[in-house]
Each structure stands twice: as structure tokens, then as C-alpha cells.
Enzyme design. Sequence first.
Site, PDB file in Angstrom:
ATOM      1  N   SER A   1       8.533 -14.604 -53.806  1.00 21.61           N
ATOM      2  CA  SER A   1      10.053 -14.490 -53.032  1.00 21.61           C
ATOM      3  C   SER A   1      10.545 -15.961 -52.821  1.00 21.61           C
ATOM      4  O   SER A   1      11.598 -16.477 -53.055  1.00 21.61           O
ATOM      5  CB  SER A   1      10.341 -13.594 -52.981  1.00 21.61           C
ATOM      6  OG  SER A   1      10.302 -13.518 -51.455  1.00 21.61           O
TER       7      SER A   1
ATOM      8  N   HIS B   1       9.377  -9.234 -58.776  1.00 20.80           N
ATOM      9  CA  HIS B   1      10.145 -10.062 -59.139  1.00 20.80           C
ATOM     10  C   HIS B   1       9.545 -10.863 -60.636  1.00 20.80           C
ATOM     11  O   HIS B   1       9.522 -11.978 -60.975  1.00 20.80           O
ATOM     12  CB  HIS B   1      10.071 -12.124 -58.539  1.00 20.80           C
ATOM     13  CG  HIS B   1      10.832 -12.141 -56.853  1.00 20.80           C
ATOM     14  ND1 HIS B   1      11.787 -11.563 -57.354  1.00 20.80           N
ATOM     15  CD2 HIS B   1      10.036 -11.049 -55.431  1.00 20.80           C
ATOM     16  CE1 HIS B   1      12.014 -11.449 -55.672  1.00 20.80           C
ATOM     17  NE2 HIS B   1      11.467 -10.857 -54.879  1.00 20.80           N
TER      18      HIS B   1
ATOM     19  N   LYS C   1      15.240  -4.657 -59.392  1.00 20.36           N
ATOM     20  CA  LYS C   1      15.658  -6.135 -59.587  1.00 20.36           C
ATOM     21  C   LYS C   1      15.940  -6.385 -60.766  1.00 20.36           C
ATOM     22  O   LYS C   1      17.174  -5.757 -61.281  1.00 20.36           O
ATOM     23  CB  LYS C   1      14.267  -6.871 -59.233  1.00 20.36           C
ATOM     24  CG  LYS C   1      14.393  -6.805 -57.358  1.00 20.36           C
ATOM     25  CD  LYS C   1      13.304  -7.712 -57.014  1.00 20.36           C
ATOM     26  CE  LYS C   1      13.953  -7.737 -55.278  1.00 20.36           C
ATOM     27  NZ  LYS C   1      12.089  -7.356 -54.857  1.00 20.36           N
TER      28      LYS C   1
HETATM   29  C1  LIG Z   1      11.759  -7.065 -53.282  1.00 20.03           C
HETATM   30  C2  LIG Z   1      10.334  -6.277 -53.699  1.00 20.03           C
HETATM   31  C3  LIG Z   1      10.181  -5.264 -53.032  1.00 20.03           C
HETATM   32  C4  LIG Z   1      11.056  -3.636 -52.727  1.00 20.03           C
HETATM   33  O1  LIG Z   1      11.289  -3.379 -53.609  1.00 20.03           O
HETATM   34  P1  LIG Z   1      12.019  -1.968 -53.549  1.00 20.03           P
HETATM   35  O2  LIG Z   1      12.395  -1.534 -54.700  1.00 20.03           O
HETATM   36  O3  LIG Z   1      13.988  -3.016 -53.440  1.00 20.03           O
HETATM   37  O4  LIG Z   1      11.743  -1.361 -52.955  1.00 20.03           O
HETATM   38  C5  LIG Z   1       8.302  -5.244 -52.573  1.00 20.03           C
HETATM   39  N1  LIG Z   1       8.006  -5.740 -52.884  1.00 20.03           N
HETATM   40  C6  LIG Z   1       8.173  -7.264 -53.165  1.00 20.03           C
HETATM   41  C7  LIG Z   1       7.123  -8.397 -53.866  1.00 20.03           C
HETATM   42  C8  LIG Z   1       9.494  -7.969 -53.729  1.00 20.03           C
HETATM   43  O5  LIG Z   1      10.298  -8.788 -53.777  1.00 20.03           O
END
Ligand SMILES: *Cc1c(COP(=O)(O)O)cnc(C)c1O
Length: 403
Positions: A190, A218, A249
Site C-alpha cells: 500500500s 488493494h 476497500k
Molecule cells: C486494509 C488492509 C487490511 C485490513 O483490512 P480491513 O478489512 O480493514 O481489516 C489488511 N491487509 C492489507 C494489505 C490492507 O491493505
Amino acid sequence: MTEASSFYSHIRNELKSIEASGLLKKERIITSAQQAQIKVQTINGPQTVLNFCANNYLGLSAHPEVVKAAQEALSTHGFGLSSVRFICGTQDLHKTLEARLSQFLGTEDTILYAAAFDANGGLFEPLMGEMDAIVSDEFNHASIIDGIRLSKAKRYRYRHNDMADARRCCEEARRHGARFILVFTDGVFSMDGTIAQLDVLRKICDEFDALLGIDECHATGFMGDTGRGTHEFRGVLGKIDLITGTLGKAMGGASGGFTSGRSEVIQLLRQRSRPYLFSNTLAPSIVGASLKVLDMIQTSTDLRNRLMANTRFFRQAIQAQGFEIKPGEHPIIPIMVYDAVKTQALASRLLELGIYVIGFFFPVVPQGQARIRVQMSAAHSQADLEKAIAAFGQAGRELGVIS
Ligand SMILES: *Cc1c(COP(=O)(O)O)cnc(C)c1O
């Protein structure tokens, strides 16, 4: 609450030291729905700004069809389940979503969690024991790191995105007599938008008879020609053993996570994965809306195509302004400023100009690597992108970031 305890003053001192080192995170308050244009509270009062820092990749966070599907599920299936899955918390909707996600990802079965953080947190401990090895990219997400810590498996960490080093770890794990080896990586990282080399990793895993797992937070919904994820993008669809991901997301952005893979693995997770066993069922409205999201992205690739076109345009146009970016293809676009103070000044000035972006600096990124991370959305119009490019140009010249 007793003042006698030195505990509270200890906590206040911790907070002070976080603030003194410039690391205090302040939360900005949004008073609208999450979309391309949002209303935020600022010290000068409410302001309407273009949002370039959400994970709203497909622009579905406030999409009318998604909201409607959530409302419908609310009417037909209620507000909440008041139960974990195995007591009385499984509805038809949950089973349908699990099946639909499996079909979309090209796997056999899927298990839902309250968040991807839980999916990763509850993944490793039930599957990998002390005779086993987990090989992990050093930049893997915090939830992967925590999840691995909870398992008794031996840990091997390779240098970020360094395939020779990943191979070294697998080779070492085999030499040390590991029973099973699991290589695990973020599909997309990210901070840089780096896309993991899953094709190379698959070959390494095959060489050492290792399993390959990826975190697709992502990527799910937009990476690859039909949006299935990094495995599609890298041409290894159907060749990944474990996929974790989020509904929080691109897939509507509410909350919820999942793990997907072989049927026997998912069955065992339902028996043993602690965040699944001991945490409440995903709300029906989120499940209903997620089914709608899958309908939308499986009947048309327009949204992911739009997102990628926006990404290509912005990457090219921001460089034409004189900015340096991390090269790549992902809608995460890191604009390198290097200096932390300048990065913060640039983000503040951009907000005044109606562009909401966030600066990242140490310790979130390495020292001297401060940057503005811009994130594209399918909801951004061409005019939105052009406004942002112009604002970056103006603020960048004012602050001497570009000439
Ligand atoms: C955002 C993210 C998470 C956490 O996701 P949530 O559903 O908000 O708990 C886990 N791993 C990665 C790589 C992320 O970018």
C-alpha cells in the site's frame, strides 16, 4: 479512576512523546458520504474538497445501487445477527456471498470475517504448526505480521519484493526440515503500489513444494482484466493456495474480510480460526451490498477500466508537471517529496486548494522517503483529475518542490 496510580501519568507522557516527535495522528472529520467530492471540517470551517486519499477504488462507497442493496438486505434480513456464525449467525445471504466470492476469485470455498485484519489474524495459527515454516515479505501488512506471530511456525523474512531472497528463505526452510512451507505476501503493497511478482513466487514455491498465499486488500475488484486481483494481473489465476481480502476497500468500503482457498482449508478455518469462532457475524446489509457489488463488477468491467484509465492519465500528467513518482501501474500513486516537512506543507496547501491528500513520512515509510500518496478512484471525473494536477502544479511551485 484513581489519580493515585502512576499509570495515567505514564499514558499521558506516552502521548506527549508521540506528539513531540511529530507522530501524532489527527483524524479529519468528514460530514458527507465517502465519494469523489466530500465535505470536511477544517480550522476555517466546512470545506468541499476532492478526495484523493480513500481506498474507494471503484467509487462504490456511496453508489446508489450499492446503498439500495444494503437497504433491501436491511429490510429482508434485519440489522444484525447477534451471534457468531456457528451458533445462530449464518443466513442464506452469507452462504451466497461466500459462494460468489469463491467463483469470482477462482477458488473452492470462502470464509467471511468481520475484517481482513481478522482474516489474516486467524489464518496462520490453525494451519501452520511448529514443524512448519512461514516465509514472509518484510513489508507485509501489520495484520499478516500479527497473524504469523500467533502461529508456532518458524518464521523466515525476505527483503521486500526480492525474489532471490524469497528463494533463499524457502531453501533454508527446506534445509531446516520444515514439514510445510507457506510463502505469504501482500498482492499489492500500500505505500508504493508495488505489485508482488506472483508469477516468480509461484515458480519458487513449486521448486520447494511450498504453498503460496496473498493478501488482496488493494487488488480485489480491479486488478487484472476482469478485476479478480493480482493473481489475474500476474497470470497465475487458480494457482494461489490462500487468498485473503477485504470488503472494506474497492468492494464497497463498509467492512468485512475473507479467506478463500481449497475447500478442506476453509472447512478447518471454520472449526479453528479464532476471530471467526469468537466474533460476531458480518451485518446482513453489508453482505447484501457486497453481493450487489459482485453483480456489478462481474457484468461490466467499466468501473475498473475507468479506474485504470484515470491512473494512467494521472501518472503521466503529474510527471509532466515535474513531480517524481514511484513508477508502476497501480492506482496508488506515491509522489516523492523526500522531505517530511515539505510533504506536510504540500498536503496542507493542497487542502486549501480543494484537494485532499495525505503525506506519509517516517516511520510509516523509511526515513528520507516522505511522499504524498494519491489514490485514484473510478468516481473521479476527468475534470477532477485536471483540477488536482493544476493544484499540485501550483502548490509544488510555491513550495519549491518543482520548478
Ligand atoms: C486494509 C488492509 C487490511 C485490513 O483490512 P480491513 O478489512 O480493514 O481489516 C489488511 N491487509 C492489507 C494489505 C490492507 O491493505
